[in-house]
Motif scaffolding. Structure first.
Motif, mmCIF file in Angstrom:
data_model
loop_
_atom_site.group_PDB
_atom_site.id
_atom_site.type_symbol
_atom_site.label_atom_id
_atom_site.label_comp_id
_atom_site.label_asym_id
_atom_site.label_seq_id
_atom_site.Cartn_x
_atom_site.Cartn_y
_atom_site.Cartn_z
ATOM 1 N N GLY A 189 0.809 -1.208 0.000
ATOM 2 C CA GLY A 189 0.000 0.000 0.000
ATOM 3 C C GLY A 189 0.848 1.265 0.000
ATOM 4 O O GLY A 189 0.495 2.263 -0.642
ATOM 5 N N MET A 190 1.974 1.243 0.705
ATOM 6 C CA MET A 190 2.871 2.401 0.688
ATOM 7 C C MET A 190 3.475 2.606 -0.706
ATOM 8 O O MET A 190 3.652 3.758 -1.141
ATOM 9 C CB MET A 190 3.974 2.225 1.733
ATOM 10 N N ILE A 191 3.767 1.503 -1.377
ATOM 11 C CA ILE A 191 4.280 1.629 -2.757
ATOM 12 C C ILE A 191 3.215 2.230 -3.661
ATOM 13 O O ILE A 191 3.478 3.136 -4.468
ATOM 14 C CB ILE A 191 4.732 0.251 -3.273
ATOM 15 N N PHE A 192 1.981 1.730 -3.519
ATOM 16 C CA PHE A 192 0.863 2.261 -4.309
ATOM 17 C C PHE A 192 0.631 3.742 -3.983
ATOM 18 O O PHE A 192 0.405 4.563 -4.882
ATOM 19 C CB PHE A 192 -0.394 1.442 -4.019
ATOM 20 N N ALA A 193 0.692 4.094 -2.693
ATOM 21 C CA ALA A 193 0.497 5.487 -2.289
ATOM 22 C C ALA A 193 1.624 6.373 -2.806
ATOM 23 O O ALA A 193 1.394 7.534 -3.169
ATOM 24 C CB ALA A 193 0.398 5.573 -0.767
ATOM 25 N N SER A 194 2.841 5.852 -2.836
ATOM 26 C CA SER A 194 3.959 6.633 -3.368
ATOM 27 C C SER A 194 3.714 6.998 -4.824
ATOM 28 O O SER A 194 4.016 8.122 -5.257
ATOM 29 C CB SER A 194 5.267 5.839 -3.245
ATOM 30 N N ALA A 195 3.142 6.049 -5.572
ATOM 31 C CA ALA A 195 2.871 6.307 -6.988
ATOM 32 C C ALA A 195 1.694 7.258 -7.178
ATOM 33 O O ALA A 195 1.766 8.194 -7.988
ATOM 34 C CB ALA A 195 2.604 4.985 -7.707
ATOM 35 N N THR A 196 0.609 7.030 -6.433
ATOM 36 C CA THR A 196 -0.620 7.791 -6.679
ATOM 37 C C THR A 196 -0.705 9.111 -5.914
ATOM 38 O O THR A 196 -1.292 10.073 -6.396
ATOM 39 C CB THR A 196 -1.855 6.931 -6.327
ATOM 40 N N VAL A 197 -0.134 9.146 -4.720
ATOM 41 C CA VAL A 197 -0.244 10.344 -3.881
ATOM 42 C C VAL A 197 0.986 11.235 -4.039
ATOM 43 O O VAL A 197 0.862 12.446 -4.242
ATOM 44 C CB VAL A 197 -0.431 9.957 -2.400
ATOM 45 N N LEU A 205 3.754 10.809 -6.336
ATOM 46 C CA LEU A 205 4.097 11.065 -7.737
ATOM 47 C C LEU A 205 2.891 11.453 -8.584
ATOM 48 O O LEU A 205 3.041 11.830 -9.747
ATOM 49 C CB LEU A 205 4.768 9.824 -8.335
ATOM 50 N N ARG A 206 1.686 11.292 -8.032
ATOM 51 C CA ARG A 206 0.428 11.689 -8.675
ATOM 52 C C ARG A 206 0.182 10.941 -9.992
ATOM 53 O O ARG A 206 -0.317 11.514 -10.960
ATOM 54 C CB ARG A 206 0.384 13.202 -8.912
ATOM 55 N N ALA A 207 0.557 9.684 -10.025
ATOM 56 C CA ALA A 207 0.274 8.863 -11.205
ATOM 57 C C ALA A 207 -1.223 8.564 -11.274
ATOM 58 O O ALA A 207 -1.956 8.706 -10.283
ATOM 59 C CB ALA A 207 1.069 7.564 -11.145
ATOM 60 N N GLY A 259 -10.405 10.367 -6.705
ATOM 61 C CA GLY A 259 -9.728 10.060 -7.959
ATOM 62 C C GLY A 259 -8.914 11.211 -8.528
ATOM 63 O O GLY A 259 -8.254 11.045 -9.559
ATOM 64 N N GLU A 260 -8.939 12.375 -7.869
ATOM 65 C CA GLU A 260 -8.229 13.537 -8.389
ATOM 66 C C GLU A 260 -6.925 13.762 -7.619
ATOM 67 O O GLU A 260 -6.956 13.930 -6.395
ATOM 68 C CB GLU A 260 -9.104 14.787 -8.281
ATOM 69 N N PRO A 261 -5.784 13.793 -8.299
ATOM 70 C CA PRO A 261 -4.525 14.093 -7.605
ATOM 71 C C PRO A 261 -4.540 15.536 -7.125
ATOM 72 O O PRO A 261 -5.173 16.408 -7.745
ATOM 73 C CB PRO A 261 -3.462 13.862 -8.678
ATOM 74 N N TYR A 262 -3.862 15.795 -6.031
ATOM 75 C CA TYR A 262 -3.849 17.156 -5.494
ATOM 76 C C TYR A 262 -2.517 17.827 -5.758
ATOM 77 O O TYR A 262 -1.454 17.294 -5.391
ATOM 78 C CB TYR A 262 -4.131 17.144 -3.981
ATOM 79 N N TYR A 263 -2.587 18.990 -6.416
ATOM 80 C CA TYR A 263 -1.399 19.828 -6.679
ATOM 81 C C TYR A 263 -1.503 21.078 -5.818
ATOM 82 O O TYR A 263 -2.417 21.877 -6.005
ATOM 83 C CB TYR A 263 -1.305 20.196 -8.159
ATOM 84 N N ARG A 264 -0.594 21.196 -4.876
ATOM 85 C CA ARG A 264 -0.698 22.310 -3.933
ATOM 86 C C ARG A 264 -0.611 23.663 -4.609
ATOM 87 O O ARG A 264 -1.227 24.645 -4.174
ATOM 88 C CB ARG A 264 0.411 22.179 -2.889
ATOM 89 N N ASP A 265 0.135 23.770 -5.706
ATOM 90 C CA ASP A 265 0.304 25.053 -6.360
ATOM 91 C C ASP A 265 -0.804 25.367 -7.349
ATOM 92 O O ASP A 265 -0.776 26.389 -8.009
ATOM 93 C CB ASP A 265 1.663 25.101 -7.089
ATOM 94 N N VAL A 266 -1.801 24.448 -7.469
ATOM 95 C CA VAL A 266 -2.935 24.693 -8.348
ATOM 96 C C VAL A 266 -4.196 24.710 -7.504
ATOM 97 O O VAL A 266 -4.584 23.707 -6.936
ATOM 98 C CB VAL A 266 -3.044 23.599 -9.444
ATOM 99 N N ARG A 267 -4.834 25.832 -7.384
ATOM 100 C CA ARG A 267 -6.034 25.958 -6.562
ATOM 101 C C ARG A 267 -7.262 26.194 -7.434
ATOM 102 O O ARG A 267 -7.165 26.797 -8.485
ATOM 103 C CB ARG A 267 -5.889 27.117 -5.559
#
Length: 311
Positions: A74-82, A84-86, A303-311
């Motif tokens: 799960g940490m590997i999956f989270a690293s990719a999706t959260v 790296l925002r894959a 399902g939406e990745p979060y980009y801190r610099d995009v509001r």
């Protein structure tokens, strides 16, 4: 009466697999991450549990090992999706393919072997003597009581009765607002995805140590996908997810009873019942009343990745 008692007992036992996997998916989706790798995580948990109890015949070790494997994956999956925002859907499908394939490869050495140790039923004095319901409700293994009572109640309390739960739900609904309030969106998503993956792998361990005490390729049999559908049907709420899993446990047990009692229905059709039920659950939100659809609505940022610099 014995048939009804047996049906109830099997329903609860079968539903436990789906309930634990669904609770894990609730954790992940509540913080805004779709994890379609539940099927692969369950397969990895199932073979991990079997391998561990073969080496050390203690079912608790098998469960802990499966939870640990699920957490690491799960940490590997989270690293990719959260981090790296894959793409979450593609990563989830890749996890399912990787998990089922790896489990099948490892499982060749254990195929057809019964589990060396399983979670035995725990009979609760006096309560187990209640007519009809006693044997079904109070002679289950310890995991059943944890899955149906302790976990959903605890998760519901945390999500809807604590400040931490409010922050958790805010991350899934409006991550930009949560970030502005000082909540670490990435931290919440990362650790809850890992925790949800751990529970999904634990569901696989439950499958091979409590429900079907052996390993064979394909033993998960689509239950991971059913668990994902149950979360949608349950409105992303822990207690609702467990109740929905119990309903599917009843549908599954009907197939078992029908085959055992030679009902005049083809065995493949009886085996299809859980999957037909899944299709029905998927279309229900479309046909439901507006109020029901609102209650079943997904978190807004799911399902939406979060980009801190995009509001």
């Amino acid at each position: 009466m014995d048939i009804i008692a047996g049906l109830l007992q099997t329903s609860i036992l079968a539903g436990g697999v789906l309930a634990l996997a669904a609770l894990g998916e609730v954790l992940s989706e509540r913080v805004g991450v779709v994890n379609l790798g539940v099927e692969g995580l369950m397969a990895l948990g199932a073979i991990t549990a079997i391998a561990i109890v073969t080496a050390s015949p203690n079912p608790a070790f098998g469960l802990i090992g499966a939870l640990g494997v699920g957490f690491v994956v799960g940490m590997i999956f989270a690293s990719a999706t959260v981090v790296l925002r894959a793409n979450q859907v593609l990563c989830g499908l890749a996890l399912t393919l990787m998990g089922t394939g790896l489990a099948a490869t490892i499982g060749k050495a254990y195929s057809g072997m019964p589990a060396k140790a399983t979670f035995a039923p725990v009979e609760i004095p006096y309560l187990s003597d209640i007519p009809l319901l006693g044997r079904a409700l109070f002679t289950q293994n310890i995991l059943v009581y944890l899955i149906y009572i302790v976990l959903p109640v605890a998760l519901h309390f945390i999500m809807f009765r604590t400040r931490h739960g409010l922050n958790l739900r805010a991350v899934g609904e409006n991550p930009a607002a949560a970030d502005a309030a000082g909540i670490s969106v990435q931290k919440f998503r990362f650790w809850y995805v890992a925790a949800g993956s751990s529970l999904a792998a634990g569901a696989g361990a439950y499958l091979t140590l409590a429900f079907v005490p052996s390993w064979s390729e394909g033993v998960v049999a689509g239950r991971g996908w059913i668990a994902v559908a149950l979360v949608i049907f349950a409105g992303y709420r822990p207690i609702n997810a467990v109740l929905a899993a119990l309903l599917f446990g009843a549908i599954t047990s009907l197939g078992f009873v029908g085959q055992a009692r030679n009902w005049p229905i083809a065995a493949p059709i009886l085996s299809m019942l859980p999957y037909l039920g899944t299709i029905a659950l998927i279309i229900m939100p479309v046909l439901a009343w507006h109020r029901v659809r609102r209650l079943m609505a997904a978190p807004a940022a799911l399902g939406e990745p979060y980009y801190r610099d995009v509001r």
